[in-house]
Scaffold this active site. Structure first.
Site, mmCIF file in Angstrom:
data_model
loop_
_atom_site.group_PDB
_atom_site.id
_atom_site.type_symbol
_atom_site.label_atom_id
_atom_site.label_comp_id
_atom_site.label_asym_id
_atom_site.label_seq_id
_atom_site.Cartn_x
_atom_site.Cartn_y
_atom_site.Cartn_z
ATOM 1 N N ARG A 25 0.867 -1.015 0.235
ATOM 2 C CA ARG A 25 -0.039 -0.053 0.060
ATOM 3 C C ARG A 25 0.889 1.225 0.093
ATOM 4 O O ARG A 25 1.480 1.382 0.965
ATOM 5 C CB ARG A 25 -1.113 -0.094 1.365
ATOM 6 N N ASP B 293 -4.065 3.191 14.249
ATOM 7 C CA ASP B 293 -3.182 3.710 13.124
ATOM 8 C C ASP B 293 -3.793 5.061 12.915
ATOM 9 O O ASP B 293 -4.684 5.775 13.624
ATOM 10 C CB ASP B 293 -3.058 2.843 12.059
#
Length: 542
Positions: free
Chosen positions: A168, A449
């Site tokens: 990613r 996160d």
């Protein structure tokens, strides 16, 4: 080595000897070609985001696009057939790109591993370059790690059960300021993609998989078109057939939810489906409608996957993907094992099982976990309920989701002081860790996160901006939130003692304070804080 031989490219940060193997003149030439060709389009698309936000601020609600109705109504087109290593994706593990994590994730028994340069990675120069080294070594099969504390050694398992690697890159809104092309910072998306693809694409094909990607935070099919154009040119430049790359798009913005068909269509030969990026999706809804009081949400813990707007989004994503012959991936379980409390750990694991059972019953082809210990639980649930490599054949023709369904924020729950303090704690602790170069942090027995930190600070802003009231009648004002922030920082100072002075909590507090009064609002925490982690390297260079 010197990079002066690459015309127009300037490297502003120190490069260690191992990093020169990744940051070669050849890869910089490749990066520069992509940057020059596509960065102007990226910038114009970011300008479109600003104009779209202005429309939302005027009260114009999103809807399915009339100009692309022909794409949605056409039953004849399909995405790409699942690529090698991506046919069965029932459990995917995600995490940052540090060396130990890469090895543990690939060894975890998960079917795939999403190596993350985005929300679980603080994009320091060393984190990004060392992460690229780690992924190169993973593809070569040579990656090892020795823990300097206890001398424990880590290496890839030798039984062939290695997870398929998916990468990613960072989102379109971010820049990599340590490299300039023609005097301008490069797109972080193009940087992350270019380095990984250039070094690993052909070797990935050689070992029987391919260069695979997860694409984050897109807001329109035009942004997917840009990625597709980059894929085509990149494959042409190194001599790989078009369609070798495969990409799964995270539907993690409220605007992208109205363009799922169109996003798959733009990426057709490169599409591996869509993923329910649930935490960023919640953040996006708050952010995009932050000036509209009708979209005020209760405590984060009340915004579950079964509330109306989240349930509609999941059902539409599964129907859309399966209609087009591609995977519909489920979302992240944020729970992590609780080692010192058996009762609390059992309750947390029960939540994971229930979440994964909901996903597989709904028709998802796979799911995400953030911790290796959760792979077993997710596998048990999916193996019991999914007897084929995927369930693309589950068409969900019973689903009929309207624009109003996607915007239905009739969420039961309330705003509580505990919820406010939790948001402050998460935002503060995560930002402090990010400033120290850590992008994935366990907080209150959840793996947090950037996406979950974004929910926390955005809810605080929203509640102050709209003068919300708590369940016990307190007015939520900027002054009230700043007072609670002072109290939470004081608790941390007492807990940490002398260590507090060496921490970055005072800096994190200053930044968080700027975001929770209902006035100033930065689009992303990562862009708000980014200069703080680049300045270290610029000073070192001087």
């Amino acid at each position: 080595m010197s990079y002066n031989s690459v015309p127009g490219v300037t490297v502003l940060a120190p490069v260690s000897e191992p990093q020169t193997q990744i940051l070669t003149a050849e890869v910089l030439e490749f990066l520069a070609k992509l940057q020059r060709a596509f960065n102007p389009v990226r910038k114009s698309l970011l300008q479109r985001r600003i104009l779209r936000q202005q429309e939302l601020d005027r009260g114009v609600l999103p809807d399915f696009l009339p100009q692309t109705a022909h794409i949605r109504e056409d039953d004849t087109w399909r995405g790409a057939y699942p690529a090698p290593g991506l046919i069965d994706r029932r459990v995917e593990i995600t995490g940052p790109v540090d060396r130990k994590m890469v090895i543990n994730a690939l060894n975890s028994n998960a079917y795939t591993y999403m190596a993350d340069f985005e929300d679980s990675n603080a994009p320091t120069w060393d984190n990004n370059l060392d992460g690229q080294i780690n992924l190169r070594d993973a593809i070569l099969g040579t990656i090892t790690y020795t823990n300097p504390g206890n001398n424990k050694k880590y290496a890839l398992r030798n039984d062939g059960k290695i997870a398929t690697l998916i990468v990613r890159p960072r989102g379109w809104h971010l820049e990599e300021k340590h490299i300039l092309v023609d005097g301008e910072p490069v797109s972080a998306s193009i940087f992350d993609f270019a380095l990984y693809f250039f070094h690993n694409a052909k070797k990935s094909v050689e070992i029987g998989i391919g260069p695979y990607f997860y694409l984050p935070k897109m807001e329109s099919h035009l942004e997917a078109r840009l990625w597709n154009d980059i894929f085509c040119v990149a494959q042409d430049l190194i001599g790989l057939p078009r369609g070798t790359i495969r990409a799964t798009v995270l539907i993690e913005t409220i605007l992208a939810a109205f363009e799922m068909d169109e996003i798959i269509y733009e990426l057709r030969e490169h599409s591996s489906g869509l993923n329910c990026g649930r935490w960023d999706y919640i953040f996006s809804l708050i952010k995009k409608f932050r000036n509209n009081p009708n979209f005020t949400l209760p405590d984060r813990s009340d915004v579950t996957m079964t509330v109306p707007f989240m349930d509609a989004y999941v059902r539409l994503l599964i129907k859309t993907c399966h209609r087009r012959g591609v995977h519909a991936m489920g979302g992240m379980a944020a729970q992590i094992p609780i080692k010192n409390d058996l009762k609390a750990n059992q309750a947390a694991m029960d939540k994971v099982r229930a979440d994964k059972l909901r996903e597989v019953k709904a028709g998802h082809d796979g799911t995400w976990v953030a911790h290796p210990d959760l792979v077993k639980i997710a596998l048990e649930v999916f193996n019991e309920n999914l007897k084929t490599p995927n369930q693309i054949y589950v068409r969900r023709e019973d689903v009929n989701v309207s624009a109003l369904d996607l915007l239905n924020t009739n969420v039961p729950g309330s705003i509580t002081e505990n919820g406010i303090r939790s948001n402050i704690s998460v935002g503060l602790t995560y930002m402090e860790s990010w400033l120290n170069g850590l992008g994935c942090v366990p907080i209150h027995n959840l793996m947090e996160d950037a996406a979950t930190a974004e929910i926390s600070r955005s809810q605080l802003w929203q509640w102050a901006h709209h003068k919300s009231r708590t369940s016990d009648g307190k007015n939520v004002t900027g002054e009230y939130l700043l007072k609670l922030l002072e109290e939470e920082v004081a608790k941390l100072e007492k807990q940490l003692g002398q260590r507090f002075g060496a921490s970055k909590y005072p800096l994190a507090k200053r930044y968080l304070a700027s975001q929770i009064t209902g006035k100033d609002y930065s689009d992303f925490i990562t862009t708000l804080l980014y200069d703080e982690i680049t300045s270290v390297h610029n000073k070192a260079r001087l």
